[in-house]
Design an enzyme around this catalytic site. Structure first.
Site, short mmCIF file in Angstrom:
data_model
loop_
_atom_site.label_atom_id
_atom_site.label_comp_id
_atom_site.label_asym_id
_atom_site.label_seq_id
_atom_site.Cartn_x
_atom_site.Cartn_y
_atom_site.Cartn_z
N ASP A 150 0.83 -1.21 0.00
CA ASP A 150 0.00 0.00 0.00
C ASP A 150 0.86 1.26 0.00
O ASP A 150 1.97 1.26 0.54
CB ASP A 150 -0.91 -0.02 1.24
CG ASP A 150 -2.08 0.93 1.10
OD1 ASP A 150 -2.29 1.48 0.01
OD2 ASP A 150 -2.79 1.12 2.11
N ARG B 152 0.18 7.66 -2.65
CA ARG B 152 0.70 8.72 -1.76
C ARG B 152 2.17 9.01 -2.05
O ARG B 152 2.61 10.15 -2.02
CB ARG B 152 0.49 8.32 -0.29
CG ARG B 152 -0.89 8.71 0.23
CD ARG B 152 -1.21 7.99 1.49
NE ARG B 152 -1.50 6.57 1.22
CZ ARG B 152 -1.54 5.63 2.14
NH1 ARG B 152 -1.29 5.94 3.38
NH2 ARG B 152 -1.84 4.39 1.81
N ASN C 23 -10.58 -2.58 -6.30
CA ASN C 23 -9.74 -1.71 -7.14
C ASN C 23 -10.34 -1.47 -8.53
O ASN C 23 -9.94 -0.53 -9.22
CB ASN C 23 -8.32 -2.28 -7.29
CG ASN C 23 -7.47 -2.14 -6.05
OD1 ASN C 23 -6.53 -2.90 -5.82
ND2 ASN C 23 -7.77 -1.15 -5.21
N TRP C 24 -11.31 -2.31 -8.93
CA TRP C 24 -11.96 -2.08 -10.24
C TRP C 24 -12.67 -0.72 -10.26
O TRP C 24 -12.94 -0.18 -11.32
CB TRP C 24 -12.99 -3.19 -10.54
CG TRP C 24 -12.37 -4.52 -10.87
CD1 TRP C 24 -12.49 -5.66 -10.15
CD2 TRP C 24 -11.56 -4.84 -12.01
NE1 TRP C 24 -11.78 -6.68 -10.74
CE2 TRP C 24 -11.21 -6.22 -11.89
CE3 TRP C 24 -11.07 -4.13 -13.11
CZ2 TRP C 24 -10.41 -6.87 -12.83
CZ3 TRP C 24 -10.27 -4.78 -14.05
CH2 TRP C 24 -9.96 -6.13 -13.90
N ARG D 222 -11.50 2.09 -9.32
CA ARG D 222 -10.57 3.22 -9.50
C ARG D 222 -10.75 3.83 -10.89
O ARG D 222 -11.31 3.20 -11.79
CB ARG D 222 -9.13 2.73 -9.32
CG ARG D 222 -8.88 2.35 -7.89
CD ARG D 222 -7.42 2.27 -7.58
NE ARG D 222 -7.26 2.08 -6.15
CZ ARG D 222 -6.12 2.19 -5.50
NH1 ARG D 222 -5.03 2.50 -6.14
NH2 ARG D 222 -6.06 2.00 -4.20
N ARG E 51 1.70 -4.98 6.10
CA ARG E 51 1.01 -3.93 5.34
C ARG E 51 1.83 -2.65 5.44
O ARG E 51 2.20 -2.22 6.54
CB ARG E 51 -0.41 -3.67 5.86
CG ARG E 51 -1.09 -2.60 5.00
CD ARG E 51 -2.56 -2.43 5.29
NE ARG E 51 -3.15 -1.56 4.26
CZ ARG E 51 -4.39 -1.61 3.84
NH1 ARG E 51 -5.21 -2.49 4.33
NH2 ARG E 51 -4.84 -0.79 2.91
N GLU F 273 0.42 -13.48 12.24
CA GLU F 273 0.95 -12.31 12.94
C GLU F 273 0.87 -11.13 11.97
O GLU F 273 0.94 -11.33 10.74
CB GLU F 273 2.42 -12.54 13.33
CG GLU F 273 2.63 -13.66 14.31
CD GLU F 273 2.09 -13.33 15.70
OE1 GLU F 273 2.11 -12.16 16.09
OE2 GLU F 273 1.64 -14.28 16.38
C1 FPP Z 1 -1.74 0.18 -3.38
O1 FPP Z 1 -1.31 1.52 -3.43
C2 FPP Z 1 -1.24 -0.60 -4.50
C3 FPP Z 1 -2.02 -1.15 -5.48
C4 FPP Z 1 -3.47 -1.02 -5.54
C5 FPP Z 1 -1.42 -1.91 -6.60
C6 FPP Z 1 -0.18 -2.68 -6.31
C7 FPP Z 1 0.49 -2.87 -7.60
C8 FPP Z 1 1.83 -2.84 -7.82
C9 FPP Z 1 2.83 -2.71 -6.76
C10 FPP Z 1 2.38 -2.90 -9.19
C11 FPP Z 1 2.10 -4.12 -10.02
C12 FPP Z 1 2.23 -5.42 -9.32
C13 FPP Z 1 2.94 -6.48 -9.71
C14 FPP Z 1 2.78 -7.76 -8.96
C15 FPP Z 1 3.91 -6.47 -10.83
P1 FPP Z 1 -2.41 2.65 -3.52
O2 FPP Z 1 -2.57 3.03 -4.95
O3 FPP Z 1 -3.66 2.20 -2.86
O4 FPP Z 1 -1.73 3.80 -2.71
P2 FPP Z 1 -2.48 4.96 -1.88
O5 FPP Z 1 -3.22 4.29 -0.76
O6 FPP Z 1 -1.33 5.80 -1.41
O7 FPP Z 1 -3.38 5.67 -2.84
#
Ligand code: FPP
Length: 251
Positions: A21, A25, A69-70, A72, A189, A208
Site C-alpha cells: 500500500d 501517496r 480496485n476495479w 478506481r 502492510r 501475525e
Molecule cells: C496500493 O497503493 C497498491 C495497489 C493497488 C497496486 C499494487 C500494484 C503494484 C505494486 C504494481 C504491479 C504489481 C505487480 C505484482 C507487478 P495505492 O494506490 O492504494 O496507494 P495509496 O493508498 O497511497 O493511494
C-alpha cells in the site's frame, strides 16, 4: 545488510503475505501521477520476491489488485493491467533463474484477456519450479472467494459428490483459491494503514501482523528483514498458554 544476520532461517514464516500500500501517496508526495507510484512499486515487488527466495521463504503472496480496485479511475486500472503484463514479460527470466513458481488467486476471469493470457503462460512455464511459490492476488476479494467456495461446495452436495456431514474446515480449505497454499504466518502492510481490506480472511486466522509507515515504493530489503525479525521475536500460542509452548517456563 547487517540486519540479515539477525534472521534465524530455521523459524522463517513459511507463508508471508503482503498488502502493498501507498503507491499513490508516494507519487503525490513527489508531485507525480499516481501511476508513477505503481511503476515504482514494481521495483519493490522485484526486490521483495528475490529477497524472500534468497532467505528461504517458501510462499509469498502479494495483494496486487483487489475486487474493489476495479472502482478506481479507468486510466489507473488500465495502467495497472499494462504494468502487470510488462512485469510478467520482463520477470519470467528472474522467476526461472530463481526457481520460483508463479500462482494466481482471485476472480481471474474478470481480468482483461491479454492479462489472463500472459499470466497463464508464466504459470505454465514456471509450474515445475520448487524454491518458492509466488502468488499474485488479482481481482481478489476474500468475501468473493468465500462465496465462490460456498457455491462450489453446495453444488457438490447437490450432485452427491460430498455429503453435508463431511463439510469441515478441510473441505472449505480445499474449495478456496488458496487450496494449494498453507495458512499465512505473517502479514505485512505498508503505508501506515492498519486494515485487512478483504485480504485472505480465512487464511490469516492465526497470522501475525506487521504494520510499517514505509510507502510501498520505498519498501527495501532491510524493511523486509525488520518485519521478519519482529515476527521471530513473537510467541505464537495458537490458543495455548505460554507454558505449553515453552515448557521451561514451568520451572
Ligand atoms: C496500493 O497503493 C497498491 C495497489 C493497488 C497496486 C499494487 C500494484 C503494484 C505494486 C504494481 C504491479 C504489481 C505487480 C505484482 C507487478 P495505492 O494506490 O492504494 O496507494 P495509496 O493508498 O497511497 O493511494
Amino acid at each position: 545488510m547487517e540486519r540479515e544476520q539477525e534472521i534465524n532461517t530455521a523459524t522463517l514464516p513459511q507463508h508471508l503475505a503482503i498488502i502493498m500500500d501507498g503507491n499513490g501517496r508516494w507519487a503525490k508526495q513527489k508531485g507525480f501521477l499516481r501511476t508513477i507510484g505503481h511503476e515504482n512499486g514494481t521495483k519493490s515487488v522485484r526486490v521483495t520476491v528475490e529477497s524472500c527466495a534468497k532467505l528461504g521463504i517458501k510462499y509469498l503472496t502479494l495483494y496486487a489488485f483487489s475486487t474493489e480496485n476495479w472502482n478506481r479511475p479507468k486510466f489507473e486500472v488500465e495502467t495497472l493491467m499494462k504494468l502487470l503484463i510488462s512485469s510478467l514479460k520482463k520477470e519470467i527470466k528472474t522467476l526461472q533463474s530463481n526457481n520460483i513458481k508463479l500462482n494466481a488467486i482471485g476472480n481471474l476471469t474478470n481480468l482483461p484477456e491479454s492479462v489472463q493470457k500472459e499470466l497463464h503462460e508464466v504459470i505454465q512455464k514456471t509450474a515445475d519450479n520448487t524454491r518458492m511459490t509466488l502468488t499474485l492476488a488479482l481481482s481478489y476479494g476474500a468475501r468473493e472467494e468465500l462465496v465462490h467456495a460456498v457455491k462450489k461446495i453446495s453444488n457438490n452436495v447437490k450432485n452427491n459428490i460430498i455429503s453435508e456431514e463431511a463439510i469441515d474446515e478441510s473441505i472449505i480449505n480445499q474449495h478456496l483459491y488458496t487450496h494449494n497454499l498453507p495458512d499465512v504466518d505473517l502479514v505485512i502492510r505498508t503505508s501506515g494503514e492498519h486494515r485487512i481490506s478483504n485480504f485472505l480472511l480465512w487464511q490469516i486466522a492465526y497470522a501475525e501482523f506487521y504494520f510499517t509507515e514505509v510507502l510501498w515504493p520505498d519498501f527495501s530489503e532491510d524493511h523486509l528483514y525488520e518485519a521478519i525479525i519482529s515476527y521471530q521475536n513473537r510467541e505464537r500460542r495458537f490458543g495455548k498458554t505460554s507454558e505449553q509452548i515453552i515448557p521451561e517456563k514451568n520451572v
